[in-house]
Scaffold this motif. Structure first.
Motif, PDB file in Angstrom:
ATOM      1  N   ALA A 190       0.829  -1.211   0.000  1.00  0.00           N
ATOM      2  CA  ALA A 190       0.000   0.000   0.000  1.00  0.00           C
ATOM      3  C   ALA A 190       0.861   1.258   0.000  1.00  0.00           C
ATOM      4  N   LEU A 191       1.970   1.242   0.745  1.00  0.00           N
ATOM      5  CA  LEU A 191       2.880   2.388   0.742  1.00  0.00           C
ATOM      6  C   LEU A 191       3.466   2.616  -0.645  1.00  0.00           C
ATOM      7  N   CYS A 192       3.838   1.541  -1.310  1.00  0.00           N
ATOM      8  CA  CYS A 192       4.396   1.665  -2.664  1.00  0.00           C
ATOM      9  C   CYS A 192       3.363   2.246  -3.626  1.00  0.00           C
ATOM     10  N   LEU A 193       2.130   1.787  -3.557  1.00  0.00           N
ATOM     11  CA  LEU A 193       1.083   2.300  -4.439  1.00  0.00           C
ATOM     12  C   LEU A 193       0.752   3.765  -4.132  1.00  0.00           C
ATOM     13  N   ALA A 194       0.742   4.123  -2.869  1.00  0.00           N
ATOM     14  CA  ALA A 194       0.499   5.524  -2.507  1.00  0.00           C
ATOM     15  C   ALA A 194       1.656   6.412  -2.964  1.00  0.00           C
ATOM     16  N   PHE A 195       2.862   5.888  -2.906  1.00  0.00           N
ATOM     17  CA  PHE A 195       4.049   6.626  -3.350  1.00  0.00           C
ATOM     18  C   PHE A 195       3.980   6.879  -4.854  1.00  0.00           C
ATOM     19  N   VAL A 196       3.522   5.883  -5.598  1.00  0.00           N
ATOM     20  CA  VAL A 196       3.367   6.054  -7.044  1.00  0.00           C
ATOM     21  C   VAL A 196       2.329   7.131  -7.329  1.00  0.00           C
ATOM     22  N   ARG A 197       1.207   7.103  -6.615  1.00  0.00           N
ATOM     23  CA  ARG A 197       0.169   8.111  -6.814  1.00  0.00           C
ATOM     24  C   ARG A 197       0.658   9.498  -6.413  1.00  0.00           C
ATOM     25  N   LEU A 198       1.528   9.556  -5.421  1.00  0.00           N
ATOM     26  CA  LEU A 198       2.060  10.842  -4.976  1.00  0.00           C
ATOM     27  C   LEU A 198       2.855  11.510  -6.090  1.00  0.00           C
ATOM     28  N   PHE A 199       3.638  10.744  -6.829  1.00  0.00           N
ATOM     29  CA  PHE A 199       4.451  11.337  -7.886  1.00  0.00           C
ATOM     30  C   PHE A 199       3.744  11.385  -9.231  1.00  0.00           C
ATOM     31  N   LYS A 200       2.766  10.525  -9.451  1.00  0.00           N
ATOM     32  CA  LYS A 200       2.082  10.468 -10.729  1.00  0.00           C
ATOM     33  C   LYS A 200       0.811  11.307 -10.756  1.00  0.00           C
ATOM     34  N   GLY A 201       0.326  11.708  -9.601  1.00  0.00           N
ATOM     35  CA  GLY A 201      -0.949  12.412  -9.507  1.00  0.00           C
ATOM     36  C   GLY A 201      -1.085  13.527 -10.516  1.00  0.00           C
ATOM     37  N   PRO A 202      -2.212  13.589 -11.209  1.00  0.00           N
ATOM     38  CA  PRO A 202      -2.342  14.603 -12.261  1.00  0.00           C
ATOM     39  C   PRO A 202      -2.487  16.031 -11.730  1.00  0.00           C
ATOM     40  N   SER A 203      -2.936  16.197 -10.514  1.00  0.00           N
ATOM     41  CA  SER A 203      -3.113  17.553 -10.000  1.00  0.00           C
ATOM     42  C   SER A 203      -2.625  17.631  -8.559  1.00  0.00           C
ATOM     43  N   LEU A 204      -2.490  18.851  -8.082  1.00  0.00           N
ATOM     44  CA  LEU A 204      -2.016  19.062  -6.720  1.00  0.00           C
ATOM     45  C   LEU A 204      -2.960  18.492  -5.662  1.00  0.00           C
ATOM     46  N   PRO A 205      -4.281  18.645  -5.792  1.00  0.00           N
ATOM     47  CA  PRO A 205      -5.160  18.024  -4.786  1.00  0.00           C
ATOM     48  C   PRO A 205      -5.030  16.500  -4.733  1.00  0.00           C
ATOM     49  N   ASP A 206      -4.800  15.863  -5.883  1.00  0.00           N
ATOM     50  CA  ASP A 206      -4.580  14.419  -5.885  1.00  0.00           C
ATOM     51  C   ASP A 206      -3.316  14.057  -5.125  1.00  0.00           C
ATOM     52  N   ARG A 207      -2.304  14.864  -5.271  1.00  0.00           N
ATOM     53  CA  ARG A 207      -1.047  14.605  -4.559  1.00  0.00           C
ATOM     54  C   ARG A 207      -1.212  14.809  -3.056  1.00  0.00           C
ATOM     55  N   VAL A 208      -2.028  15.785  -2.678  1.00  0.00           N
ATOM     56  CA  VAL A 208      -2.280  16.025  -1.252  1.00  0.00           C
ATOM     57  C   VAL A 208      -3.001  14.830  -0.641  1.00  0.00           C
ATOM     58  N   VAL A 209      -3.980  14.301  -1.339  1.00  0.00           N
ATOM     59  CA  VAL A 209      -4.704  13.129  -0.848  1.00  0.00           C
ATOM     60  C   VAL A 209      -3.763  11.933  -0.756  1.00  0.00           C
ATOM     61  N   ALA A 210      -2.880  11.767  -1.740  1.00  0.00           N
ATOM     62  CA  ALA A 210      -1.919  10.665  -1.707  1.00  0.00           C
ATOM     63  C   ALA A 210      -0.942  10.824  -0.542  1.00  0.00           C
ATOM     64  N   LEU A 211      -0.542  12.049  -0.249  1.00  0.00           N
ATOM     65  CA  LEU A 211       0.354  12.282   0.880  1.00  0.00           C
ATOM     66  C   LEU A 211      -0.330  11.959   2.200  1.00  0.00           C
ATOM     67  N   GLU A 212      -1.598  12.310   2.311  1.00  0.00           N
ATOM     68  CA  GLU A 212      -2.356  11.984   3.525  1.00  0.00           C
ATOM     69  C   GLU A 212      -2.515  10.471   3.668  1.00  0.00           C
ATOM     70  N   LEU A 213      -2.783   9.792   2.563  1.00  0.00           N
ATOM     71  CA  LEU A 213      -2.884   8.337   2.582  1.00  0.00           C
ATOM     72  C   LEU A 213      -1.557   7.707   2.966  1.00  0.00           C
ATOM     73  N   PHE A 214      -0.466   8.229   2.412  1.00  0.00           N
ATOM     74  CA  PHE A 214       0.877   7.727   2.716  1.00  0.00           C
ATOM     75  C   PHE A 214       1.163   7.842   4.215  1.00  0.00           C
ATOM     76  N   SER A 215       0.838   8.988   4.787  1.00  0.00           N
ATOM     77  CA  SER A 215       1.114   9.172   6.217  1.00  0.00           C
ATOM     78  C   SER A 215       0.204   8.300   7.084  1.00  0.00           C
ATOM     79  N   SER A 216      -1.035   8.093   6.661  1.00  0.00           N
ATOM     80  CA  SER A 216      -1.945   7.222   7.428  1.00  0.00           C
ATOM     81  C   SER A 216      -1.456   5.776   7.417  1.00  0.00           C
ATOM     82  N   ILE A 217      -0.994   5.325   6.270  1.00  0.00           N
ATOM     83  CA  ILE A 217      -0.453   3.965   6.183  1.00  0.00           C
ATOM     84  C   ILE A 217       0.808   3.849   7.025  1.00  0.00           C
ATOM     85  N   LEU A 218       1.624   4.886   7.025  1.00  0.00           N
ATOM     86  CA  LEU A 218       2.845   4.875   7.831  1.00  0.00           C
ATOM     87  C   LEU A 218       2.528   4.816   9.320  1.00  0.00           C
TER      88      LEU A 218
END
Length: 89
Positions: free
Chosen positions: A15-43
């Motif tokens: 899940a961390l790997c998939l969230a990390f991919v979404r963090l860098f691939k996200g098409p917009s800034l809000p998508d990246r913010v959501v991915a960062l929040e998901l990354f920290s929750s999984i952590l």
């Protein structure tokens, strides 16, 4: 119990790997913010799982601080976007 913990850690790692991919691939800034929040929750969940596996209660304090910092970062990003920060959608 150790098998369940190992399986949970493996799934958290995936899940961390998939969230990390979404963090860098996200098409917009809000998508990246959501991915960062998901990354920290999984952590935080991973830290809690390690605390259970090792019987070290002080790791739960680390998880709580990490969750609070992630929450504050999400609020900061939301305020930045609300005030008209750069958007590329």
């Amino acid at each position: 119990m150790s098998t369940v913990i190992l399986l949970s850690l493996a799934l958290m790692c995936l899940a961390l790997c998939l969230a990390f991919v979404r963090l860098f691939k996200g098409p917009s800034l809000p998508d990246r913010v959501v991915a960062l929040e998901l990354f920290s929750s999984i952590l935080v969940g991973t830290i809690g799982l390690v605390a259970i596996a090792t019987d070290v209660a002080s790791l739960l304090d680390v998880a709580i601080v990490m969750a609070l910092m992630a929450f504050m970062a999400a609020i900061g990003f939301a305020r930045f976007l609300e005030r008209g920060g750069p958007r590329n959608d």
